[in-house]
Each structure stands twice: as structure tokens, then as C-alpha cells.
Design an enzyme around this catalytic site. Structure first.
Site, short mmCIF file in Angstrom:
data_model
loop_
_atom_site.label_atom_id
_atom_site.label_comp_id
_atom_site.label_asym_id
_atom_site.label_seq_id
_atom_site.Cartn_x
_atom_site.Cartn_y
_atom_site.Cartn_z
N THR B 118 28.72 -11.51 -52.70
CA THR B 118 29.14 -10.20 -53.19
C THR B 118 30.15 -9.61 -52.20
O THR B 118 30.07 -9.89 -51.01
CB THR B 118 27.90 -9.29 -53.24
OG1 THR B 118 27.04 -9.74 -54.27
CG2 THR B 118 28.26 -7.84 -53.48
N GLY B 148 22.27 -6.55 -61.39
CA GLY B 148 21.78 -6.52 -60.02
C GLY B 148 22.03 -5.18 -59.38
O GLY B 148 22.20 -4.16 -60.06
N GLY B 169 23.30 -9.07 -50.89
CA GLY B 169 22.08 -9.85 -50.65
C GLY B 169 21.25 -9.96 -51.90
O GLY B 169 21.78 -9.99 -53.01
#
Lengths: 321, 247
Positions: B118, B148, B169
Site C-alpha cells: 500500500t 480494507g 499493513g
């Protein structure tokens, strides 16, 4: 300490002049759902089950903006979303963009329990629903005449409405059309048992005339829904404002980081963090306290605590039977 | 693909999810913030908005790399989901055990070195105004429709008058921990400094999840924290300080 439960059917510009035939069914629903929740808590059901149960009941009721009775997108379709959270574990589940799933809150719970994820949306969420065999129905099931009318009005006024916003009557417009505006709301429930286990659940159809694909605060953990070991919160109102103010998370954060009581924290968030006329919330604490503040004209709400207190209300200063 | 952007000054925000043809999701997120009455648009509605706004759109193939196709195959064979740099733990006891698993290597090297990451950026100007932005493709082998932390305000991205934060993460852990909002809340409600707030959140809000974040404060400070093995990052300050790091 003792159990406590609160539920809401939406905050907004609910006019005092709302005709009885619109008011009574909603009041009755609040009483009915409160009783279901109270009975479940008394029977020892875990708060996570209780909030799901109560929200399912509210979703099935066509008078609220969730499940059947959801407001319509600019395309005249429904896109339902919901979220559930368990305070102790902070496990959560959320869904958005549902069109055929009868109870969005139950699908949110399945996301939490049966997938490695927290949040599924649109086609992916519908596909998951099929896999899980949850009850689904033709999308027309959710669409009510009132909402078709409300969408029409919103388009005419070229505006996106919170469920309750009253349209300014144009010359010659019938009073009933104005009354039609101030109807439904997002639904939610929070509960705590005698051992301090907390849970929160929220479900909605969103904003009238919303853009297709618009997601609001309801499925966003920390915005419209949140629960941890301090409290459980479910918010309602203008989604965009609730997201910016991270309403649900902030109530808990104020308790944890600033040592405020549930009442103080909730009042602070509603009065200082969310702009006027945009939000309301219900919250319970691990200690069995309840609070239901709002900065809108009214909020359909009900609560009960183990010590026997219970109330069903709409506006700030009246008591309903 | 999904992304979100937040402007600390007014806490205005924009987010998108489920994009398949928009070249720069972060710019579409900004358009949601600036040009729509909403904060978050997803899937076909977001793609439609993109068309209406005339943003650059490309065939879905443009975004797909050979490495990722290879990794998806491996992930499916191992029947697992791969976090950005986390080695799959299903059926294994510890990371090192899995590294040796021949199934989880590609071209002779452990899978972890290929896993994508990311991206995010946080900035504060000389007037103390903060902003944050995050963008991602999500998890390898994620369920279709999975959202997410990156597009969720308060989870993967947040900015207010005090600070700007972007996280990376395990999305699910970041959402549960409302990581980005918590850094700001600790500063606002508990009066922690930026670094103290970042350290607290990484230590106490992640349970078993692995994540990292970057942050700036209205005072011109930068901070970062992560409980994973590493986090690709870079920092610069007006006084000339510059740093790029991995571990």
C-alpha cells in the site's frame, strides 16, 4: 451495573406536525423492538445476538430507512449497508451496496464470522450472500411507495436529503406531500449485559437520491458504528458529517483518553464535534449506563435498563406512553 | 483499487473503492471530496463518476503485473491470503518456517520480497496545515468486493488540525484499531506528542496484527512506527533533514 439497551430509528428534522398515521406505526415499532431486545437480554442472550435481533426487526419494518423501506438512489434502486461490532474482541463486520439481501445486518455478521475480512461490498457482498444461503428476495421487496415519492420530490428539489429533511412546500402543494418528507431513518441498536459485554449494530438505505455507489457512515467502523470495552455506539444523521467527526469512535476515545463519563463523552461529540442538525447517537457503557443525544429536531429512540427504567421518545422534551 | 484523501484544515475527505479502470484512484478520491456531495463512492458508481469527471481511465490490463499474476497463483495454491509483506501463516507456526516452504517461493526467492505494498503520503506546510492520502490494491487473493482500511477515514487515513496519518499493513487490524484516528485522538484528548501517540497506537492498538504508519504534526514533526519487519518509507523536513528507510 446491569444490562442496558438502546435503539434508534433515525435522527433528523422530524416535524412535530407529523400526522398520527405516520407517527403511530413508528412509535409502535420502537416499543415492539425495545421489548424484543429487553426479553432477549433477560433471557441471557449475548449482546451481539441482541443487537442483531433488534436491527433485523427494524430492517423488516417498512417505516424505517433500512431493509424494507430503504430510501432510493438517484437511479431508483436500493443500496443497503450495515455494520456490527463486538466490544470485547473488537471483531466487526460490514456490508455495503446490497440489493437483494433481506437482512443486511445478518450478512455483516457473517462477514465477521465466516470470512477473513471485515467489509464486503456490492457484487462481492451479494455473491457472498448467495454462497452463505442467506435469505434474499427480489429487490422490489424493499421499495415502498413513500420512498418512490420521496425520490421524486428530491429530484424535483434537485437535492440529496437526509431521510427527514422537510421540503419547502411550493405554492399549491398539498400538505401531505410535505409530511411525506420527514419519514424514515437509519436504524441501530446498542446493548450491554450484566457483565459489561458490549455490542453495536447499525443498518441503513442511506440518503435519498444518493449517487449510485455512495457509501455513508453506517458501515464505517468508528464513524457510524463502534464498540470496545468502554462503550457501544450507533450513530444516525448526515453520513458525511458523521464520517468527518468519527462520531462513534470519539465517544469511546473521550471516555478512554480523557476519562469522561458516557454522558459527557456523547454530549461533547454531538454538541462540539458534529455540526448542528447533522447527528444523533445512542450509546451504552460497560457499567450499564445509557445516553441518546442528538443535535437534530428529533430522533426516534427507545431505551431500557435493568433497574426498570424505560422510555420511547421522538423529540427532546416529550414523553410517549 | 481503493484510496482516500483527507484535508486536515476542514477535515474534508474523499474516498473510493472497487476501481478497475481509473488510472489514479487518489485523484478520483479527491474529486469525490471536491466535486460530489458525498465522501465515499464505490464500484460501478465510482467508475461512473470517473467517466463523468473525465479522469484518465485505462483497460484493466494496464494495472496487472506479471509478478502479481504469479503471486495470486501461489496464494491460491497455498489457499491463503497474502498481506502486503506478511508471509502467509495458514498452516505454519512462524514466519521463518514458511519462508523455507518451497510452495511460497517464486524464481527461487521467498515470496515476501515480491509482495506489493500500500502507498501513502502525509504532509504539513509551513502554516501547520496537514493532509493525508493512502492508496492500495488491497490484499492478494482477497474476496471480491473486499474493502480494507485504505479508503476508510479514521482507519487507514486521517487528518485534522493537529496531524496527518497514513497507515499500511493488515487492513483488518488497522480497521479494528481505528489506527489513524487514534493517533490524532491521543494527541487531542490525552495530549500526547506525535511520536508518543504513534508509539502507543503501534504498541497497543494492533493486537496480533502487523501494520505501520507515517505521520506529521501541525508543529512540523514527522514520525513513523511499525510492528512488522519493515516499512518502505521516506521523510524530508524543511530544515534539510531527509531519510529513506526500510527496516
Amino acid at each position: 451495573m446491569g444490562w442496558a439497551i438502546a435503539l434508534h430509528g433515525g435522527a433528523g428534522d422530524i416535524p412535530r406536525a407529523m400526522p398520527p398515521e405516520r407517527l403511530k406505526p413508528r412509535e409502535a415499532a420502537l416499543h415492539h423492538c425495545l421489548q424484543i431486545g429487553v426479553d432477549a437480554l433477560k433471557a441471557g442472550r449475548p449482546p451481539l445476538d441482541v443487537v442483531e435481533l433488534v436491527v433485523r426487526e427494524l430492517e423488516n419494518n417498512p417505516h424505517f430507512n433500512a431493509g424494507k423501506g430503504s430510501v432510493l438512489t438517484s437511479n431508483g434502486t436500493v443500496e443497503m449497508e450495515a455494520c456490527i461490532m463486538d466490544g470485547n474482541t473488537k471483531r466487526c463486520g460490514a456490508v455495503s451496496g446490497l440489493t437483494t439481501v433481506k437482512n443486511a445486518i445478518s450478512l455483516a455478521r457473517l462477514v465477521m464470522e465466516k470470512t477473513p475480512h471485515i467489509y464486503l461490498a456490492f457484487d462481492g457482498a451479494e455473491a457472498f450472500a448467495r454462497e452463505q444461503g442467506v435469505e434474499n428476495t427480489d429487490t422490489s421487496h424493499f421499495i415502498t411507495p413513500e420512498n418512490i415519492e420521496r425520490l421524486k420530490q428530491a429530484k424535483a428539489a434537485n437535492r440529496v436529503q437526509i431521510d427527514f429533511t422537510q421540503s419547502t412546500p411550493k405554492a399549491g402543494e398539498k400538505a401531505s406531500v410535505t409530511a411525506l418528507d420527514s419519514q424514515d431513518g437509519t436504524v441501530g441498536c446498542v446493548a450491554v449485559d450484566g457483565n459489561g459485554n458490549l455490542a453495536a449494530a447499525t443498518s441503513t438505505g442511506g440518503l435519498v437520491n444518493k449517487m449510485v455507489g455512495r457509501i455513508g457512515d453506517t458501515p464505517m467502523i468508528g464513524a457510524g458504528t463502534y464498540a470496545n470495552c468502554y462503550c457501544a455506539v450507533s450513530a444516525t444523521g448526515k453520513g458525511e458529517s458523521i464520517i468527518r467527526a468519527t462520531v462513534a469512535r470519539d465517544v469511546a476515545a473521550l471516555m478512554e483518553y480523557k476519562g469522561l463519563s458516557l454522558n459527557e463523552a456523547a454530549a461533547y461529540v454531538i454538541e462540539e464535534c458534529a455540526p448542528k442538525h447533522t447527528a444523533g447517537l445512542i450509546a451504552v457503557s460497560a457499567k450499564g449506563e445509557v445516553t441518546m443525544p442528538f443535535n437534530t429536531v428529533g430522533m426516534f429512540r427507545a431505551c431500557a435498563t435493568e433497574d426498570g427504567h424505560s422510555e420511547v421518545k421522538i423529540w427532546p422534551d416529550e414523553q410517549l406512553g | 483499487m481503493e484510496a482516500s484523501i483527507m484535508d486536515g484544515a476542514g477535515r474534508r475527505c474523499g474516498a473510493v473503492s472497487g476501481l478497475t479502470t481509473v488510472k489514479n484512484p487518489i485523484s478520483l478520491a479527491r474529486l469525490v471530496m471536491d466535486k460530489s456531495p458525498h465522501s465515499y463512492l464505490a464500484f460501478s458508481g465510482a467508475e461512473l463518476f470517473a467517466k463523468q469527471q473525465g479522469v484518465e481511465m485505462l483497460d484493466n490490463d494496464y494495472f496487472i503485473t506479471e509478478d502479481n499474476v504469479g503471486m495470486l497463483k501461489l496464494a491460491k495454491e497455498a489457499n491463503t491470503i497474502m498481506f502486503d509483506y506478511r508471509i502467509p501463516t495458514l498452516g505454519s507456526e512462524s514466519c521463518s518456517a514458511v519462508v523455507d516452504n518451497p510452495l511460497l517461493t517464486m524464481n527461487g526467492l521467498p515470496i515476501s520480497i515480491y509482495a506489493p505494498e500500500t502507498v501513502g503520503c502525509v504532509v504539513v506546510d509551513c502554516h501547520g496545515r496537514c493532509a493525508a492520502a493512502t492508496s492500495t490494491g488491497g490484499l492478494m487473493n482477497k474476496m471480491m468486493g473486499r474493502i480494507g482500511d485504505s479508503p476508510l477515514i479514521g482507519a487507514g487515513t486521517y487528518a485534522c488540525e493537529l496531524c496527518g496519518i497514513s497507515c499500511t499493513g493488515e487492513g483488518e487490524a488497522i480497521i479494528r484499531g481505528t489506527l489513524a484516528r487514534d493517533v490524532a485522538a491521543l494527541m487531542e484528548y490525552k495530549e500526547l506528542s506525535l511520536q508518543e501517540a504513534v508509539d502507543y497506537v503501534i504498541k497497543k492498538r494492533l493486537d496480533e496484527g502487523k501494520a505501520g504508519l507515517i505521520a506529521v504534526s501541525s508543529n512540523g514533526e514527522v514520525a513513523y512506527g511499525f510492528n512488522s519487519v519493515g516499512m518502505f518509507r521516506g521523510f524530508a523536513k524543511e530544515n534539510g533533514f531527509m531519510e529513506v528507510g526500510i527496516w
